[in-house]
Design a protein around this motif. Sequence first.
Motif, PDB file in Angstrom:
ATOM      1  N   GLY A 184       0.820  -1.202   0.000  1.00 18.72           N
ATOM      2  CA  GLY A 184       0.000   0.000   0.000  1.00 18.72           C
ATOM      3  C   GLY A 184       0.851   1.247   0.000  1.00 18.72           C
ATOM      4  N   PHE A 185       0.182   2.380  -0.098  1.00 19.31           N
ATOM      5  CA  PHE A 185       0.853   3.668  -0.077  1.00 19.31           C
ATOM      6  C   PHE A 185       1.053   4.135   1.361  1.00 19.31           C
ATOM      7  N   VAL A 186       2.214   4.709   1.612  1.00 21.39           N
ATOM      8  CA  VAL A 186       2.551   5.282   2.917  1.00 21.39           C
ATOM      9  C   VAL A 186       2.976   6.727   2.686  1.00 21.39           C
ATOM     10  N   ASP A 187       2.575   7.614   3.578  1.00 20.65           N
ATOM     11  CA  ASP A 187       2.976   9.021   3.460  1.00 20.65           C
ATOM     12  C   ASP A 187       4.435   9.170   3.885  1.00 20.65           C
ATOM     13  N   ILE A 188       5.285   9.437   2.910  1.00 24.37           N
ATOM     14  CA  ILE A 188       6.719   9.610   3.142  1.00 24.37           C
ATOM     15  C   ILE A 188       7.173  10.843   2.375  1.00 24.37           C
ATOM     16  N   GLY A 189       7.852  11.743   3.041  1.00 26.76           N
ATOM     17  CA  GLY A 189       8.398  12.914   2.360  1.00 26.76           C
ATOM     18  C   GLY A 189       7.341  13.783   1.709  1.00 26.76           C
ATOM     19  N   GLY A 190       6.148  13.815   2.281  1.00 21.19           N
ATOM     20  CA  GLY A 190       5.093  14.688   1.763  1.00 21.19           C
ATOM     21  C   GLY A 190       4.334  14.129   0.578  1.00 21.19           C
ATOM     22  N   ILE A 191       4.614  12.883   0.162  1.00 25.78           N
ATOM     23  CA  ILE A 191       3.886  12.257  -0.943  1.00 25.78           C
ATOM     24  C   ILE A 191       3.544  10.817  -0.566  1.00 25.78           C
ATOM     25  N   ARG A 192       2.682  10.207  -1.374  1.00 25.53           N
ATOM     26  CA  ARG A 192       2.349   8.798  -1.166  1.00 25.53           C
ATOM     27  C   ARG A 192       3.374   7.937  -1.887  1.00 25.53           C
ATOM     28  N   GLN A 193       4.010   7.035  -1.126  1.00 24.99           N
ATOM     29  CA  GLN A 193       5.015   6.147  -1.708  1.00 24.99           C
ATOM     30  C   GLN A 193       4.615   4.696  -1.436  1.00 24.99           C
ATOM     31  N   TRP A 194       4.774   3.851  -2.470  1.00 25.53           N
ATOM     32  CA  TRP A 194       4.316   2.470  -2.387  1.00 25.53           C
ATOM     33  C   TRP A 194       5.362   1.567  -1.750  1.00 25.53           C
ATOM     34  N   ILE A 195       4.911   0.729  -0.820  1.00 31.07           N
ATOM     35  CA  ILE A 195       5.781  -0.296  -0.267  1.00 31.07           C
ATOM     36  C   ILE A 195       5.045  -1.633  -0.259  1.00 31.07           C
ATOM     37  N   GLN A 196       5.817  -2.711  -0.362  1.00 28.74           N
ATOM     38  CA  GLN A 196       5.291  -4.071  -0.249  1.00 28.74           C
ATOM     39  C   GLN A 196       6.062  -4.781   0.856  1.00 28.74           C
ATOM     40  N   ILE A 197       5.334  -5.500   1.722  1.00 30.57           N
ATOM     41  CA  ILE A 197       5.943  -6.200   2.857  1.00 30.57           C
ATOM     42  C   ILE A 197       5.506  -7.661   2.803  1.00 30.57           C
ATOM     43  N   VAL A 227      10.971  -6.011   2.496  1.00 29.45           N
ATOM     44  CA  VAL A 227      10.259  -4.779   2.138  1.00 29.45           C
ATOM     45  C   VAL A 227      10.804  -4.261   0.817  1.00 29.45           C
ATOM     46  N   GLN A 228       9.912  -4.082  -0.145  1.00 29.34           N
ATOM     47  CA  GLN A 228      10.273  -3.429  -1.397  1.00 29.34           C
ATOM     48  C   GLN A 228       9.610  -2.055  -1.427  1.00 29.34           C
ATOM     49  N   TRP A 229      10.334  -1.104  -1.990  1.00 29.62           N
ATOM     50  CA  TRP A 229       9.929   0.299  -1.933  1.00 29.62           C
ATOM     51  C   TRP A 229      10.050   0.916  -3.320  1.00 29.62           C
ATOM     52  N   ASP A 230       8.937   1.368  -3.865  1.00 28.01           N
ATOM     53  CA  ASP A 230       8.985   2.161  -5.095  1.00 28.01           C
ATOM     54  C   ASP A 230       9.394   3.577  -4.725  1.00 28.01           C
ATOM     55  N   GLN A 231      10.650   3.895  -4.961  1.00 24.55           N
ATOM     56  CA  GLN A 231      11.197   5.177  -4.533  1.00 24.55           C
ATOM     57  C   GLN A 231      10.505   6.354  -5.239  1.00 24.55           C
ATOM     58  N   ARG A 232      10.739   7.511  -4.722  1.00 24.23           N
ATOM     59  CA  ARG A 232      10.260   8.738  -5.360  1.00 24.23           C
ATOM     60  C   ARG A 232      10.652   8.715  -6.849  1.00 24.23           C
ATOM     61  N   GLY A 233       9.659   8.834  -7.722  1.00 29.86           N
ATOM     62  CA  GLY A 233       9.926   8.817  -9.155  1.00 29.86           C
ATOM     63  C   GLY A 233       9.925   7.442  -9.775  1.00 29.86           C
ATOM     64  N   ALA A 234       9.591   6.393  -9.004  1.00 32.09           N
ATOM     65  CA  ALA A 234       9.645   5.023  -9.523  1.00 32.09           C
ATOM     66  C   ALA A 234       8.292   4.331  -9.385  1.00 32.09           C
ATOM     67  N   GLY A 235       7.967   3.498 -10.366  1.00 35.08           N
ATOM     68  CA  GLY A 235       6.830   2.598 -10.287  1.00 35.08           C
ATOM     69  C   GLY A 235       5.532   3.239  -9.851  1.00 35.08           C
ATOM     70  N   ARG A 236       4.892   2.630  -8.864  1.00 35.55           N
ATOM     71  CA  ARG A 236       3.595   3.117  -8.407  1.00 35.55           C
ATOM     72  C   ARG A 236       3.695   4.471  -7.719  1.00 35.55           C
ATOM     73  N   THR A 237       4.835   4.745  -7.109  1.00 30.65           N
ATOM     74  CA  THR A 237       5.015   6.069  -6.503  1.00 30.65           C
ATOM     75  C   THR A 237       5.020   7.135  -7.582  1.00 30.65           C
ATOM     76  N   TYR A 238       5.697   6.852  -8.700  1.00 34.23           N
ATOM     77  CA  TYR A 238       5.635   7.781  -9.834  1.00 34.23           C
ATOM     78  C   TYR A 238       4.218   7.861 -10.371  1.00 34.23           C
ATOM     79  N   GLY A 239       3.531   6.733 -10.495  1.00 31.10           N
ATOM     80  CA  GLY A 239       2.180   6.729 -11.029  1.00 31.10           C
ATOM     81  C   GLY A 239       1.224   7.565 -10.212  1.00 31.10           C
ATOM     82  N   ALA A 240       1.438   7.634  -8.897  1.00 27.73           N
ATOM     83  CA  ALA A 240       0.541   8.389  -8.028  1.00 27.73           C
ATOM     84  C   ALA A 240       0.744   9.898  -8.129  1.00 27.73           C
ATOM     85  N   ALA A 241       1.968  10.329  -8.460  1.00 29.45           N
ATOM     86  CA  ALA A 241       2.281  11.763  -8.449  1.00 29.45           C
ATOM     87  C   ALA A 241       2.673  12.306  -9.810  1.00 29.45           C
TER      88      ALA A 241
END
Length: 367
Positions: free
Chosen positions: A54-67, A105-119
């Motif tokens: 799911g998305f977690v609020d990190i650095g002022g944006i929604r960032q995707w993580i998988q656990i 834990v996998q993390w779609d970093q700022r500008g990557a994957g689902r995190t990019y798709g959200a912003a």
Amino acid sequence: MPRKAARLIGVSLLGVAGILIVVAAAGLGFRAYRQHLAAETLAIRSPKGVQEGGFVDIGGIRQWIQIRGEDRDNPVLLFVHGGPGGSTLAISSGWRPWEKHFTIVQWDQRGAGRTYGAAGDALAPTMTLERMTQDGVELAEYLRTHLHKDKIVLVGHSWGSFLGIHIVKQRPDLFYAYVGTGQVVGRVTFEKQFEITIAHLQALAQSAGNSEAQAELAPIVARPLINPQNRLVADKWSKALGLPSIESVQLAGPIPPPFMPDFSLLDWYNWRKGMAFSAKYLRGREGPMFKRDVASLGLAFPIPVIFIEGDTDYNTPAGPAEQFFNQITAPHKEFVWVHGGSHFIPFERPNEFLAELVTHVRPLAGN
């Protein structure tokens, strides 16, 4: 006749369109079926397991993580992907055995994957090493609270190894250990990469008897400087001589990437867009990996440091990483060679990489 011909053409086009629709529907149906089978293969069923995303609020944006993991009591391993922008969600099915020993834990970093798709492209002003380092710190803090851990293990791959060192140097108290693979130390990594690339191209040119290529490559072999002119020559002959590329990596996971469950066609689109977007701000001669050096952060590490490197990694050659490793001090440090290992050991040889994690990292994790 013209009207009759037009009618026939129209009927033919409708027939072709119908066939294409049927073929597309069949393809999507087959993909959905394969994804269902994959979901069954990868499902976590143990009573103390965790499987969430799911998305977690990190650095002022929604960032995707998988656990994912089979036992919440296991150490938490945060995998910081490379690229930049190279989300690993779709290519990690080979890590299923890892989940017996770690909570991954996998993390779609700022500008990557689902995190990019959200912003989307609105992230552009924030695509900096400093901001992404802070993102990693905030994520580690979140994971400690969410998974009830004192500390976690960070594994950084390629660009993620460069970012990962910045993260652990900023907040070493959050981590049991740092593990680097395909370790980037700065400009010297890419100077060595270019030198090796040119040498390989010269060998290919000689083998093919290509005198034109040999003539153009000879002065660069003698002095392999990274500059725009030399890069153009390298790019030209890399394509003409068939130099193996990153895209030729052979994954060892049981699930082919197109059939990974819960990974849609839109996710694939955002994965490709995120790679191009991140590269624009983080790669190249103006990017942080080329302009900065991790040694500038200091050579003293207050936590254990382990490098797991392939001796046939031509994307980020291990020589500069080994030189850096020999300079650092840490309460515990190990440099592990994987013979025949390439840049993508975690994906090409996941079981071997896991064996090194269990041997060299798991005992450091405190639980």
